[in-house]
Design a protein around this motif. Sequence first.
Motif, short mmCIF file in Angstrom:
data_model
loop_
_atom_site.label_atom_id
_atom_site.label_comp_id
_atom_site.label_asym_id
_atom_site.label_seq_id
_atom_site.Cartn_x
_atom_site.Cartn_y
_atom_site.Cartn_z
N GLN A 1 1.60 -3.07 -6.38
CA GLN A 1 2.59 -2.46 -5.49
C GLN A 1 3.99 -2.99 -5.76
O GLN A 1 4.96 -2.24 -5.70
CB GLN A 1 2.20 -2.72 -4.04
CG GLN A 1 1.07 -1.79 -3.60
CD GLN A 1 0.53 -2.14 -2.23
OE1 GLN A 1 0.81 -3.21 -1.69
NE2 GLN A 1 -0.24 -1.25 -1.65
N SER A 2 4.12 -4.30 -6.10
CA SER A 2 5.45 -4.85 -6.33
C SER A 2 6.02 -4.38 -7.66
O SER A 2 7.21 -4.18 -7.79
CB SER A 2 5.41 -6.38 -6.26
OG SER A 2 4.70 -6.89 -7.35
N THR A 3 5.17 -4.19 -8.68
CA THR A 3 5.68 -3.74 -9.97
C THR A 3 6.03 -2.26 -9.93
O THR A 3 6.84 -1.80 -10.72
CB THR A 3 4.69 -4.02 -11.11
OG1 THR A 3 3.44 -3.45 -10.75
CG2 THR A 3 4.53 -5.49 -11.39
N SER A 4 5.42 -1.50 -9.01
CA SER A 4 5.71 -0.07 -8.95
C SER A 4 7.15 0.18 -8.50
O SER A 4 7.69 1.25 -8.72
CB SER A 4 4.72 0.65 -8.05
OG SER A 4 4.90 0.27 -6.72
N LYS B 1 -4.51 -9.79 -3.94
CA LYS B 1 -3.41 -10.26 -4.79
C LYS B 1 -3.08 -9.23 -5.86
O LYS B 1 -1.91 -8.95 -6.12
CB LYS B 1 -3.79 -11.60 -5.45
CG LYS B 1 -3.04 -12.77 -4.87
CD LYS B 1 -3.12 -13.97 -5.79
CE LYS B 1 -4.45 -14.68 -5.69
NZ LYS B 1 -4.60 -15.83 -6.58
N SER B 2 -4.11 -8.68 -6.52
CA SER B 2 -3.83 -7.73 -7.59
C SER B 2 -3.26 -6.43 -7.04
O SER B 2 -2.40 -5.82 -7.67
CB SER B 2 -5.05 -7.48 -8.47
OG SER B 2 -6.23 -7.59 -7.77
#
Length: 85
Positions: A52-55, A46-47
């Motif tokens: 990866q999504s915030t990058s 999850k982390s």
Amino acid sequence: MSCPEHIVQLIHKYLDGDIPSEDESRLKKHIQSCEGCRKHLHEMEKSIALVQSTSHLTAPANFTANVLANLPKEKRTVSINRWVK
Ligand SMILES: [Zn+2]
């Protein structure tokens, strides 16, 4: 309940994508019978997904607006009309 240190190491190797297939099957076997490691693996996944999504957010917030503003005016009108119809 505590897990062998090498299993924890295997979880991290697995997440790095750097795990020999025989270790991977050993890890999967352990995870099936061990809720603690299953949870640990899910938390880590999850982390990683979060990072990866915030990058993706490193692009400027007005990036799309700038691209649209730089389009020739004619083309913009055509594409907008296409969407309206
Ligand atoms: Zn375990």
